[in-house]
Motif scaffolding. Structure first.
Motif, PDB file in Angstrom:
ATOM      1  N   MET A  40       0.851  -1.188   0.000  1.00 33.95           N
ATOM      2  CA  MET A  40       0.000   0.000   0.000  1.00 33.95           C
ATOM      3  C   MET A  40       0.886   1.238   0.000  1.00 33.95           C
ATOM      4  O   MET A  40       1.997   1.210   0.527  1.00 33.95           O
ATOM      5  CB  MET A  40      -0.868  -0.004   1.267  1.00 33.95           C
ATOM      6  CG  MET A  40      -1.977   1.046   1.296  1.00 33.95           C
ATOM      7  SD  MET A  40      -2.764   1.125   2.907  1.00 33.95           S
ATOM      8  CE  MET A  40      -4.316   0.332   2.599  1.00 33.95           C
ATOM      9  N   GLU A  41       0.438   2.321  -0.607  1.00 28.90           N
ATOM     10  CA  GLU A  41       1.193   3.573  -0.543  1.00 28.90           C
ATOM     11  C   GLU A  41       1.356   3.961   0.929  1.00 28.90           C
ATOM     12  O   GLU A  41       0.536   3.610   1.782  1.00 28.90           O
ATOM     13  CB  GLU A  41       0.450   4.681  -1.294  1.00 28.90           C
ATOM     14  CG  GLU A  41       0.398   4.495  -2.795  1.00 28.90           C
ATOM     15  CD  GLU A  41       1.782   4.446  -3.445  1.00 28.90           C
ATOM     16  OE1 GLU A  41       2.695   5.175  -2.982  1.00 28.90           O
ATOM     17  OE2 GLU A  41       1.974   3.674  -4.403  1.00 28.90           O
ATOM     18  N   GLU A  54       1.308   6.940   2.596  1.00 25.83           N
ATOM     19  CA  GLU A  54       0.372   7.879   3.239  1.00 25.83           C
ATOM     20  C   GLU A  54      -0.937   7.208   3.682  1.00 25.83           C
ATOM     21  O   GLU A  54      -1.308   7.307   4.854  1.00 25.83           O
ATOM     22  CB  GLU A  54       0.081   9.058   2.307  1.00 25.83           C
ATOM     23  CG  GLU A  54       1.304   9.932   2.006  1.00 25.83           C
ATOM     24  CD  GLU A  54       1.598  10.950   3.112  1.00 25.83           C
ATOM     25  OE1 GLU A  54       0.675  11.284   3.864  1.00 25.83           O
ATOM     26  OE2 GLU A  54       2.769  11.384   3.211  1.00 25.83           O
ATOM     27  N   PRO A  55      -1.612   6.501   2.773  1.00 24.86           N
ATOM     28  CA  PRO A  55      -2.842   5.839   3.234  1.00 24.86           C
ATOM     29  C   PRO A  55      -2.571   4.795   4.317  1.00 24.86           C
ATOM     30  O   PRO A  55      -3.405   4.592   5.205  1.00 24.86           O
ATOM     31  CB  PRO A  55      -3.406   5.180   1.974  1.00 24.86           C
ATOM     32  CG  PRO A  55      -2.416   5.368   0.898  1.00 24.86           C
ATOM     33  CD  PRO A  55      -1.434   6.393   1.312  1.00 24.86           C
ATOM     34  N   ALA A  56      -1.388   4.165   4.253  1.00 29.35           N
ATOM     35  CA  ALA A  56      -1.076   3.163   5.278  1.00 29.35           C
ATOM     36  C   ALA A  56      -0.924   3.814   6.647  1.00 29.35           C
ATOM     37  O   ALA A  56      -1.306   3.248   7.676  1.00 29.35           O
ATOM     38  CB  ALA A  56       0.197   2.407   4.901  1.00 29.35           C
ATOM     39  N   ARG A  81      -2.546   6.428   7.547  1.00 28.74           N
ATOM     40  CA  ARG A  81      -3.927   6.695   7.996  1.00 28.74           C
ATOM     41  C   ARG A  81      -4.569   5.417   8.530  1.00 28.74           C
ATOM     42  O   ARG A  81      -5.266   5.423   9.535  1.00 28.74           O
ATOM     43  CB  ARG A  81      -4.752   7.280   6.842  1.00 28.74           C
ATOM     44  CG  ARG A  81      -4.390   8.734   6.547  1.00 28.74           C
ATOM     45  CD  ARG A  81      -5.469   9.427   5.744  1.00 28.74           C
ATOM     46  NE  ARG A  81      -5.591   8.885   4.395  1.00 28.74           N
ATOM     47  CZ  ARG A  81      -4.824   9.259   3.370  1.00 28.74           C
ATOM     48  NH1 ARG A  81      -3.878  10.182   3.534  1.00 28.74           N
ATOM     49  NH2 ARG A  81      -4.989   8.730   2.180  1.00 28.74           N
ATOM     50  N   HIS A  82      -4.235   4.313   7.851  1.00 26.03           N
ATOM     51  CA  HIS A  82      -4.787   3.039   8.313  1.00 26.03           C
ATOM     52  C   HIS A  82      -4.264   2.705   9.714  1.00 26.03           C
ATOM     53  O   HIS A  82      -5.016   2.258  10.594  1.00 26.03           O
ATOM     54  CB  HIS A  82      -4.428   1.922   7.324  1.00 26.03           C
ATOM     55  CG  HIS A  82      -4.877   0.571   7.755  1.00 26.03           C
ATOM     56  ND1 HIS A  82      -6.191   0.169   7.718  1.00 26.03           N
ATOM     57  CD2 HIS A  82      -4.182  -0.472   8.283  1.00 26.03           C
ATOM     58  CE1 HIS A  82      -6.295  -1.060   8.188  1.00 26.03           C
ATOM     59  NE2 HIS A  82      -5.084  -1.477   8.533  1.00 26.03           N
ATOM     60  N   HIS A 135      -5.965   4.613  12.215  1.00 26.11           N
ATOM     61  CA  HIS A 135      -7.299   4.051  12.420  1.00 26.11           C
ATOM     62  C   HIS A 135      -7.231   2.867  13.391  1.00 26.11           C
ATOM     63  O   HIS A 135      -8.044   2.735  14.312  1.00 26.11           O
ATOM     64  CB  HIS A 135      -7.867   3.627  11.059  1.00 26.11           C
ATOM     65  CG  HIS A 135      -9.133   2.855  11.139  1.00 26.11           C
ATOM     66  ND1 HIS A 135     -10.328   3.445  11.493  1.00 26.11           N
ATOM     67  CD2 HIS A 135      -9.392   1.542  10.929  1.00 26.11           C
ATOM     68  CE1 HIS A 135     -11.277   2.524  11.502  1.00 26.11           C
ATOM     69  NE2 HIS A 135     -10.728   1.354  11.158  1.00 26.11           N
ATOM     70  N   CYS A 160       0.113  -4.086   9.959  1.00 24.87           N
ATOM     71  CA  CYS A 160       0.512  -2.885   9.237  1.00 24.87           C
ATOM     72  C   CYS A 160       2.012  -2.652   9.391  1.00 24.87           C
ATOM     73  O   CYS A 160       2.520  -2.596  10.509  1.00 24.87           O
ATOM     74  CB  CYS A 160      -0.291  -1.704   9.807  1.00 24.87           C
ATOM     75  SG  CYS A 160       0.098  -0.157   8.999  1.00 24.87           S
ATOM     76  N   CYS A 216      -2.759  12.128  12.386  1.00 22.36           N
ATOM     77  CA  CYS A 216      -3.979  11.435  11.963  1.00 22.36           C
ATOM     78  C   CYS A 216      -4.824  10.995  13.156  1.00 22.36           C
ATOM     79  O   CYS A 216      -6.025  10.819  13.034  1.00 22.36           O
ATOM     80  CB  CYS A 216      -3.644  10.212  11.126  1.00 22.36           C
ATOM     81  SG  CYS A 216      -2.818  10.624   9.596  1.00 22.36           S
TER      82      CYS A 216
END
Ligand code: SF4
Ligand code: SF4
Ligand code: FES
Ligand code: FES
Lengths: 160, 499
Positions: free
Chosen positions: B284-285, B287-289, B291-292, B295, B430, B477
């Motif tokens: 996964m890229e 940045e989104p990771a 955010r994940h 989360h 992650c 985040c």
């Protein structure tokens, strides 16, 4: 390790160690003793001596290969050692050497098939005044020439 | 103290100093091959010969001790001739294959020939005595005996430094050569130092050979983070690629480098280098990771409370990165489950350099522990094993070091920070990558308590950022930022630890 230093040689080495406090100093006389017994110094013999003196293999190997007096392979009955150093060189050693190669039909470092002769070149034999010199085993033959070399070979039993 | 005059310049030095050392102190360069400041003097090459008043012939500077009133000269016709003659001897049987030799550019034979030799060869190529051409001489070395000038530096290194005695000079005069026992190879833990101290192209590094001509390399000083020794290094790089590491001798830390340390740069270009993040084993890229990951943290805190989350510091990370981890726990997650306690056995392992502790910063971590306290390791393990923990945030090797003591990690989610895949030895929900120590500045405290910092030489892969930046983003985040936006802020925050 298949080579074992004989009791007799070991006793001599022990004696030498008393005379020379430095282990390195024992190397050369000890190697002479071992060669006297076996005729040459094998890899196994180097291992045995390095274990006996507590010196690294590399140390012993360096000494064995530096001195042309130590044979790295079994030699024939007569070990012809042609001096290749300066005085002998300029007094004609190269000619004698090539003559020997021709006569014996072997190259430097080789032994004739009948096991009679081994030919090698060595460094200065310390007899520059009587150059060129050939040592046959421990005996010096001085002021050599091609003719005298032929005579020598005949005396030693070279079949023509 | 004896006073010596060299080329008209005078100096006092303690008795026992050599002419070469005195010249060095006076800024007068004397060419040398066999002399090496960290090895015994052998006096075999004769390149350093100088004229000494009242001495009947030239003396070798590396082995001649100074005496009071001694007058030496390094610039006379006799000295120049001697240098030229020595070079002629050294080159007599040399193959002169410089165009295909990887030492070119840092070869003393080449350099001195240009400075002092410039003779025409009197030995025809067909009359040269040939020695063996290149062959592998161990895991990291190639030996090309044809190019060897028999200075014996390599032999002395193995005898005196590693005491492994692999090498010897076999034979005699022009038939002598550097010999390794049949069937054996040169595999001690410090073998690459030999490629470096060989003044010519006889011993070269299998790793570095033919990768880059040395004159293209740029050099920058940094610190090895391969263990707690904290060896000072010089990173040789070009066009954003590191090509090799060399020691940057420092009496406090090191003269040499170990082979493993020299190879640490390999992680940068390794096939398993993490250039993207991983979420549930899928790439996964970054940045989104992040955010994940945020989360995951939020979820855990919401469902089971902040005390169900654990953050680990790491002895493998810089003070900067550990500070960010500590802040993440204290400021963002507001969990008291922070563990900075990683006791490690330290000390020189082999009497040379390599440390018992393979982590570079256990002592830096202690500084943070003094400030942030947190859980003792025992308490942490108990806590994790109690089953109350739902999520762990940790650097990969730090968590691995506890793995044996932990029961089943499989019902705990993890956010793992790692540089290469090989650092991961467990499954993780992650994985976030971060910049390696060659790509970012970081402070480390070695086993003696010496504070040092790494200097970046190359840029991290696209999108990969220093760990403190990753953690700062992660914290943003979660809605409670640790405020480590830029280097200036970071410097300010770590200042109390790097006084
Ligand atoms: S291999 Fe290199 S270091 Fe070793 S003796 Fe030869 S020139 Fe010197
Ligand atoms: S001893 Fe440790 S710090 Fe030094 S080079 Fe090796 S790994 Fe790096
Ligand atoms: S050179 Fe042959 S004996 Fe000296
Ligand atoms: S540097 Fe002095 S003899 Fe080699």
């Amino acid at each position: 390790m298949s080579y074992k230093i004989s009791e007799k040689t070991r006793a001599k080495i022990d004696e030498l160690r008393k005379i020379y406090p430095q282990k390195e100093a024992v190397l050369i006389p000890a190697l002479h003793e071992m060669q006297k017994e076996a005729g040459w110094v094998s890899e196994d013999a180097i291992d045995a001596l390095s274990a006996c003196l507590g010196l690294p293999y590399a140390r012993v190997k360096g000494v064995v290969t530096f001195y042309t007096m130590f044979n790295r392979a079994p030699v024939g009955k007569y070990h012809l050692q042609v001096c290749r150093n300066i005085s002998c060189h300029s007094m004609g050693a190269p000619r004698i050497l090539s003559h020997l190669k021709e006569k014996l039909r072997i190259a430097e470092g080789e032994t004739t098939e009948d096991g009679l002769f081994t030919l090698s070149t060595v460094e200065c034999l310390g007899s520059c005044g009587t150059a060129p010199v050939i040592a046959v085993n421990e005996k010096y033959h001085e002021n050599m020439s091609v003719e005298k070399t032929d005579m020598l070979l005949r005396e030693l039993g070279l079949q023509q | 103290m004896p006073k010596i005059t060299i080329d008209g310049k005078t100096i006092d030095l303690p008795a026992g100093a050599t002419i070469l050392q005195a010249a060095q102190a006076l800024g007068i360069y004397i060419p040398r091959y066999c002399y090496h400041p960290a090895l015994s003097v052998s006096g075999t090459c004769r390149m350093c010969a100088v004229e000494v008043d009242k001495a009947p012939k030239l003396q070798i500077a590396c082995a001649t001790e100074i005496a009071d009133g001694m007058i030496a000269r390094t610039d006379t016709a006799a000295v120049k001739k001697a240098r030229k003659d020595v070079l002629e001897f050294l080159l007599a049987n040399h193959p002169v294959d410089c165009p295909i030799c990887d030492q070119a550019g840092e070869c003393s034979l080449q350099d001195y020939y240009m400075d002092y030799g410039l003779h025409k060869s009197r030995v025809a190529p067909e009359d040269k005595i040939q020695r063996s051409k290149h062959r592998a001489a161990g895991r990291y070395l190639v030996l090309d005996n044809e190019r060897c000038i028999l200075c014996t530096r390599c032999v002395r290194f193995c005898d005196e430094v590693t005491k492994t005695n692999e090498l010897t000079v076999s034979g005699r005069s022009d038939a002598s050569f550097i010999d390794i026992r049949e069937g054996k190879s040169l595999d001690n833990d410090y073998s690459l130092n030999i490629a470096e101290l060989c003044p010519v192209g006889a011993f070269t590094s299998r790793d570095f050979r033919f990768k880059q001509r040395v004159w293209f390399l740029k050099r920058i000083k940094s610190v090895c983070t391969g263990c707690a020794a904290g060896c000072n290094i010089e990173v040789h790089y070009n066009e954003n690629t590191v090509y090799r590491l060399m020691p940057s001798p420092n009496p406090e830390t090191n003269t040499w480098l170990c082979d493993r340390g020299r190879m640490t740069y390999k992680a940068l270009q390794a096939g398993d280098r993490l250039r993207k993040a991983f979420v549930k084993k899928g790439s996964m890229e970054i940045e989104p990771a992040i955010r994940h990951a945020a989360h995951l943290l939020d979820e855990a805190a919401r469902k089971t409370g902040p005390e169900s989350v654990v953050v680990l510091g790491s002895p493998y990370l810089s003070i900067e990165d550990n500070l960010a981890l500590a802040e993440l726990a204290a400021t963002s997650l507001k969990t008291s489950n922070l563990c900075l306690d990683f006791p490690r056995e330290q000390g020189v392992k082999d009497g040379i350099l390599i440390n018992k502790d393979d982590a570079p910063d256990a002592n830096g971590l202690k500084l943070l522990k003094a400030r942030y306290a947190g859980l003792d390791q025992g308490a942490l393990i108990e806590l994790i094993n109690s089953g109350r923990i739902k999520l762990i945030v940790a650097e990969a090797r730090a968590l691995s070091s506890l793995k044996e003591k932990l029961r089943e990690l499989s019902n705990i989610e993890t956010v793992i920070l790692a540089v290469t895949k090989s650092d991961l030895d467990f499954e993780s929900a992650c994985v976030l990558p971060y910049a390696a120590n060659f790509e970012t500045e970081g402070h480390f405290v070695n086993y003696k308590g010496l504070l040092q910092k790494t200097t970046p030489s190359v840029a991290a892969p696209d999108g990969v950022k220093p760990l403190w930046t990753v953690l700062s983003k992660l914290s943003s985040c979660t809605g409670a930022p640790i405020r480590l936006e830029d280097a200036a802020e970071l410097r300010e925050r770590i200042s109390e630890f790097i006084k």
